[in-house]
Design a protein around this motif. Structure first.
Motif, PDB file in Angstrom:
ATOM      1  N   ARG A 116       0.825  -1.197   0.000  1.00  0.00           N
ATOM      2  CA  ARG A 116       0.000   0.000   0.000  1.00  0.00           C
ATOM      3  C   ARG A 116       0.866   1.257   0.000  1.00  0.00           C
ATOM      4  N   ILE A 117       2.162   1.096  -0.062  1.00  0.00           N
ATOM      5  CA  ILE A 117       3.057   2.246   0.021  1.00  0.00           C
ATOM      6  C   ILE A 117       3.309   2.784  -1.375  1.00  0.00           C
ATOM      7  N   ASP A 118       3.038   4.062  -1.574  1.00  0.00           N
ATOM      8  CA  ASP A 118       3.324   4.721  -2.841  1.00  0.00           C
ATOM      9  C   ASP A 118       4.793   5.106  -2.845  1.00  0.00           C
ATOM     10  N   PRO A 119       5.608   4.582  -3.784  1.00  0.00           N
ATOM     11  CA  PRO A 119       7.033   4.934  -3.782  1.00  0.00           C
ATOM     12  C   PRO A 119       7.274   6.439  -3.821  1.00  0.00           C
ATOM     13  N   GLU A 120       6.370   7.198  -4.462  1.00  0.00           N
ATOM     14  CA  GLU A 120       6.581   8.636  -4.546  1.00  0.00           C
ATOM     15  C   GLU A 120       6.414   9.310  -3.190  1.00  0.00           C
ATOM     16  N   GLU A 121       5.828   8.597  -2.223  1.00  0.00           N
ATOM     17  CA  GLU A 121       5.674   9.205  -0.922  1.00  0.00           C
ATOM     18  C   GLU A 121       6.994   9.263  -0.153  1.00  0.00           C
ATOM     19  N   SER A 122       8.050   8.719  -0.727  1.00  0.00           N
ATOM     20  CA  SER A 122       9.375   8.910  -0.125  1.00  0.00           C
ATOM     21  C   SER A 122       9.965  10.250  -0.532  1.00  0.00           C
ATOM     22  N   TYR A 123       9.294  10.954  -1.460  1.00  0.00           N
ATOM     23  CA  TYR A 123       9.805  12.240  -1.924  1.00  0.00           C
ATOM     24  C   TYR A 123       9.391  13.343  -0.950  1.00  0.00           C
ATOM     25  N   ARG A 124       9.868  13.264   0.254  1.00  0.00           N
ATOM     26  CA  ARG A 124       9.524  14.253   1.275  1.00  0.00           C
ATOM     27  C   ARG A 124      10.513  15.406   1.247  1.00  0.00           C
ATOM     28  N   GLU A 125       9.968  16.620   1.229  1.00  0.00           N
ATOM     29  CA  GLU A 125      10.833  17.788   1.287  1.00  0.00           C
ATOM     30  C   GLU A 125      11.505  17.854   2.662  1.00  0.00           C
ATOM     31  N   ARG A 126      12.809  17.954   2.670  1.00  0.00           N
ATOM     32  CA  ARG A 126      13.521  18.105   3.942  1.00  0.00           C
ATOM     33  C   ARG A 126      13.311  19.520   4.462  1.00  0.00           C
ATOM     34  N   THR A 127      13.228  19.636   5.781  1.00  0.00           N
ATOM     35  CA  THR A 127      13.006  20.953   6.365  1.00  0.00           C
ATOM     36  C   THR A 127      14.309  21.742   6.402  1.00  0.00           C
ATOM     37  N   ARG A 128      14.120  23.038   6.643  1.00  0.00           N
ATOM     38  CA  ARG A 128      15.293  23.907   6.723  1.00  0.00           C
ATOM     39  C   ARG A 128      16.236  23.453   7.835  1.00  0.00           C
ATOM     40  N   ALA A 129      15.661  23.077   8.977  1.00  0.00           N
ATOM     41  CA  ALA A 129      16.493  22.637  10.093  1.00  0.00           C
ATOM     42  C   ALA A 129      17.237  21.354   9.759  1.00  0.00           C
ATOM     43  N   GLU A 130      16.559  20.403   9.098  1.00  0.00           N
ATOM     44  CA  GLU A 130      17.201  19.138   8.738  1.00  0.00           C
ATOM     45  C   GLU A 130      18.352  19.353   7.772  1.00  0.00           C
ATOM     46  N   ALA A 131      18.172  20.275   6.833  1.00  0.00           N
ATOM     47  CA  ALA A 131      19.203  20.512   5.822  1.00  0.00           C
ATOM     48  C   ALA A 131      20.272  21.487   6.293  1.00  0.00           C
ATOM     49  N   GLY A 132      20.046  22.137   7.448  1.00  0.00           N
ATOM     50  CA  GLY A 132      21.022  23.093   7.938  1.00  0.00           C
ATOM     51  C   GLY A 132      21.095  24.358   7.104  1.00  0.00           C
ATOM     52  N   VAL A 133      19.948  24.779   6.571  1.00  0.00           N
ATOM     53  CA  VAL A 133      19.902  25.978   5.740  1.00  0.00           C
ATOM     54  C   VAL A 133      19.577  27.171   6.614  1.00  0.00           C
ATOM     55  N   ASP A 134      20.286  28.283   6.433  1.00  0.00           N
ATOM     56  CA  ASP A 134      20.023  29.498   7.194  1.00  0.00           C
ATOM     57  C   ASP A 134      18.674  30.081   6.812  1.00  0.00           C
ATOM     58  N   ALA A 135      18.092  30.827   7.723  1.00  0.00           N
ATOM     59  CA  ALA A 135      16.800  31.450   7.470  1.00  0.00           C
ATOM     60  C   ALA A 135      16.923  32.490   6.379  1.00  0.00           C
ATOM     61  N   ALA A 136      15.924  32.535   5.495  1.00  0.00           N
ATOM     62  CA  ALA A 136      15.912  33.531   4.430  1.00  0.00           C
ATOM     63  C   ALA A 136      15.142  34.774   4.856  1.00  0.00           C
ATOM     64  N   GLU A 137      14.170  34.623   5.721  1.00  0.00           N
ATOM     65  CA  GLU A 137      13.306  35.717   6.128  1.00  0.00           C
ATOM     66  C   GLU A 137      13.053  35.598   7.628  1.00  0.00           C
ATOM     67  N   PRO A 138      12.760  36.718   8.301  1.00  0.00           N
ATOM     68  CA  PRO A 138      12.345  36.612   9.708  1.00  0.00           C
ATOM     69  C   PRO A 138      11.010  35.911   9.822  1.00  0.00           C
ATOM     70  N   VAL A 139      10.719  35.431  11.026  1.00  0.00           N
ATOM     71  CA  VAL A 139       9.454  34.739  11.248  1.00  0.00           C
ATOM     72  C   VAL A 139       8.310  35.720  11.039  1.00  0.00           C
ATOM     73  N   PRO A 140       7.340  35.398  10.181  1.00  0.00           N
ATOM     74  CA  PRO A 140       6.234  36.320   9.937  1.00  0.00           C
ATOM     75  C   PRO A 140       5.393  36.538  11.199  1.00  0.00           C
ATOM     76  N   ALA A 141       4.802  37.707  11.307  1.00  0.00           N
ATOM     77  CA  ALA A 141       3.934  38.023  12.438  1.00  0.00           C
ATOM     78  C   ALA A 141       2.546  37.447  12.170  1.00  0.00           C
ATOM     79  N   ASP A 142       2.432  36.173  12.304  1.00  0.00           N
ATOM     80  CA  ASP A 142       1.187  35.471  12.014  1.00  0.00           C
ATOM     81  C   ASP A 142       0.721  34.812  13.302  1.00  0.00           C
ATOM     82  N   PRO A 143      -0.433  35.219  13.854  1.00  0.00           N
ATOM     83  CA  PRO A 143      -0.843  34.677  15.154  1.00  0.00           C
ATOM     84  C   PRO A 143      -1.074  33.178  15.140  1.00  0.00           C
ATOM     85  N   ARG A 144      -1.385  32.606  13.969  1.00  0.00           N
ATOM     86  CA  ARG A 144      -1.583  31.157  13.912  1.00  0.00           C
ATOM     87  C   ARG A 144      -0.265  30.409  14.019  1.00  0.00           C
ATOM     88  N   PHE A 145       0.824  31.112  13.730  1.00  0.00           N
ATOM     89  CA  PHE A 145       2.140  30.471  13.757  1.00  0.00           C
ATOM     90  C   PHE A 145       2.724  30.737  15.135  1.00  0.00           C
TER      91      PHE A 145
END
Length: 685
Positions: free
Chosen positions: A334-363
């Motif tokens: 039942r596993i879709d092979p394409e479901e292994s195509y997960r985008e790595r997060t910024r923290a996982e990849a060690g990428v510096d922030a591009a923008e400050p955290v938006p002022a979004d109350p939901r976040f």
């Protein structure tokens, strides 16, 4: 003169067994070589052929993981050689115990491999699954091993079949679609002809697996309450509402978008197979900053793909191991092979922030911004004015499965074997898709803020679309031919927004747009003439007279789609228990929650929440029984018990509201909902 007679020395000892050069030694080595060839033949059929067949038809697997030709060659060598080498070493070890043990061990290996082969054949050619198939395969393997021991002709056939693994490897390297990744042909592609006029910056974002209907409200417009940033983009651009992709599969859909031509052959989405594309057409005039995912259409002469430390041989071996387990299992995967195509997060990849955290109350938690996909972060960092015309390109696998993000940006864990189709499951899949789409809307909002802050909002040609959609119609979930036949409105129709430089007001254009129109539209706006024939037409040209659309489940085999802009499927009515507080209720029954322990140590600041709850119930609970899932006393989901499958009598519920959770220990309760609405609390284990 008589020949001298040489007498043996008086102390000569028994020389022992004949050396390898004697006929007896040669016979032993021939027998050992014969056994090795027999094992190699069987391993070729059980391991090498099925793995290389699947991988050979999946060049996007290697492109997503940024595999180099060296990585792929090493993987092929491991698949073709390592299992045979391991069995050979086992044979040498058993040979130390004597010829009888060696022959018995070899017979056991032959029997096991024949049983494994019977599993694969039986799964494809019979209705048997699970334990019955496994038992039948063991019996067949034993019978075949006995026949092998009795008649030498079977061994000779296997030795001849040892030619198979080299043939499988050759087919993979030289004849499969993936061969373009391993042995790319050096082709530069045709550059566009620069014409008079302005050459504006181009910002192009391609999302993945996003049906238009997921964005629509009941009135057929973008649901601004749920997706405010998509609505904001629509208000400042031209929305081609009747836009369709050309295929439900990215390796065919994206090349068509970037070459302007319908898919004619099942080629790898690689620059050596599609040398003439958007990147080469603009590359002579434009700087190219491309963030691709499962394609490699931008040649190295135009742009270099960023390296990822987690990609390469290691991940190829790991994912190939998962694939082998699916191939060898006595059940349908039942596993879709394409479901292994997960985008790595910024923290996982060690990428510096591009923008400050938006002022979004939901976040609510600053650290959740680390969950921003790394590819997206790098793209935002490059959205800056330049002295030369620049093409900024991003293909982001959002809101594509696997669905792991809540609207706030927090992530959650999920088991790999949850089905996406069938009663209960398809509703859960759609809910998870929509939750991830709401997070994708946040990313769109960050993009719009960045474009305005950099000045590109008014100067650039801005395009946002998706390569294809996906069906969440019960019994026709996915993007295959059945889904196209029964739910084409979800699979083919996609969002398509184009903002021309300086555009002041949004508008809706309902022309018959097909995604082969993208390249000629960009070329017109950039004042570049495409030097090859295209199937699409620019948005500056007159609309098509025909309402028919071309769609390809397989290249070279067009399907004709008819109909206009689809309507959003009706949302299921929310259960009245949702959001209510539940007091003390009598107990009545039991249930098992697989991730119950996750509720005992919740840390919202870490950016992860136990938002998906899954488990099993006893067999006496009828199919379709409703279960209410509550966190800290408030009901967050009401879901049915689904019919039994290989995972048991299961249920799963998404609790997307991160306000349900608190730091530390959280109380999780499960209630059985009676026909009269009465609740019985289940004892959890």
């Amino acid at each position: 003169m008589a020949d001298p007679v040489l007498a043996p020395p008086a102390d000569r000892r028994d020389p022992g067994p004949p050396p390898a050069s004697t006929p007896a030694g040669v016979g032993r080595w021939r027998a050992e070589l014969g056994r090795l060839l027999e094992v190699a033949a069987l391993l070729g059929l059980v391991v090498t052929q099925p793995l290389l067949d699947v991988l050979g038809r999946s060049p996007d697997f290697f492109l997503f993981h940024r595999a180099t030709p060296r990585d792929v060659l090493l993987l092929v060598a491991l698949i073709a050689v390592l299992p045979t080498l391991a069995v050979a070493l086992l044979g040498l070890a058993t040979g130390l115990a004597g010829g009888r043990v060696r022959r018995g061990a070899h017979l056991a290996v032959v029997g096991l491999l024949l049983a494994a082969l019977a599993v694969q054949v039986g799964r494809h050619g019979t209705p048997l699954r699970g334990v019955p198939l496994l038992l039948a395969a063991v019996l067949l393997g034993g019978a075949a091993a006995a026949a092998y021991a009795r008649w030498g002709g079977l061994g000779r056939v296997l030795r001849i079949a040892a030619i198979g693994p080299p043939v499988f490897v050759a087919l993979f390297l030289f004849a499969s679609p993936a061969s373009a990744v391993v042995l790319p042909r050096a082709q530069s592609g045709a550059a566009g002809v620069v014409g008079p006029g302005e050459h504006p910056p181009v910002v192009m974002i391609v999302l993945d697996e996003l049906p238009l209907v997921s964005l629509l409200g009941p009135d057929g417009t973008i649901d601004a309450a749920t997706y405010p940033h998509f609505a904001e983009l629509a208000a400042g651009s031209t929305w081609y509402r009747n836009a369709t992709g050309v295929s439900g599969w990215t390796p065919y859909a994206l090349p068509a978008m970037l070459t302007g031509r319908y898919p004619a052959q099942p080629l790898a989405p690689h620059y050596s197979q599609y040398p003439d594309n958007l990147f080469t057409a603009l590359g002579g005039l434009y700087d190219v900053r491309a963030q691709e995912s499962i394609t490699r259409l931008c040649p190295p002469s135009r742009c270099d793909q960023p390296a990822d430390p987690e990609q390469g041989l290691g991940v190829l071996v790991r994912e190939s191991g998962k694939l082998l387990r699916q191939v060898a299992a006595p059940v349908d995967s039942r596993i879709d092979p394409e479901e292994s195509y997960r985008e790595r997060t910024r923290a996982e990849a060690g990428v510096d922030a591009a923008e400050p955290v938006p002022a979004d109350p939901r976040f609510r938690f600053d650290s959740l911004d680390d969950n921003q996909p790394a590819r997206f972060t790098s793209f935002l960092a490059g959205l800056r004015p330049s002295s030369r015309p620049t093409l900024h390109f991003l293909h982001l696998l959002m809101p594509h499965a696997p669905w792991t993000f809540l609207p706030s940006g927090a992530r959650y864990a999920a088991p790999e074997d949850l089905p996406n189709d069938g009663a209960g499951w398809v509703e859960l899949a759609r809910a998870r898709h929509l939750a991830q789409l709401r997070y994708t809307d946040r990313l769109v909002g960050e993009t719009l803020r960045t474009l305005r802050a950099s000045g590109l909002w008014d100067k650039a040609l801005i395009l946002l679309t998706a390569d294809h959609g996906v069906s969440f119609t019960r019994d026709w979930q996915g993007r295959g031919l059945d889904a196209i036949d029964h739910a084409a409105g979800e699979v083919a129709w996609v969002p398509m927004f184009v903002r021309t430089p300086g555009q002041r007001a949004g508008r809706v254009d309902d022309r018959n747009w097909e995604h082969v129109d993208l390249l000629p539209t960009i070329a017109d706006a950039a004042h570049v003439r495409i030097p090859w024939r295209v199937d699409g037409r620019s948005a500056r040209q007159a609309p098509r007279q025909s309402a028919e659309k071309h769609f390809y489940d397989r290249p070279g085999q067009p399907l004709t789609l008819r109909g206009g802009v689809p309507s959003r499927p009706p949302d299921p009515a929310p259960h009245p228990l949702l959001g209510t507080l539940v007091g003390d209720r009598p107990t009545g029954g039991t249930a098992t929650v697989a991730n119950r322990a996750a509720f005992e140590r919740v840390d919202p600041d870490a950016g992860e929440l136990p938002a998906l709850v899954w488990g099993t119930v006893p067999r006496e609970v009828p199919d379709g029984t409703l279960l209410a899932v509550a966190v800290n006393g408030r009901v967050g989901a009401v879901v049915p018990v689904v019919p039994r499958d290989k995972g048991g009598r299961r249920f799963a519920a998404l609790l997307p509201d991160d306000h349900l959770y608190r730091a530390g220990t959280n109380r999780l309760d499960l209630y059985r909902v009676g026909a009269d609405g009465d609740l019985r609390r289940l004892t959890l284990s």
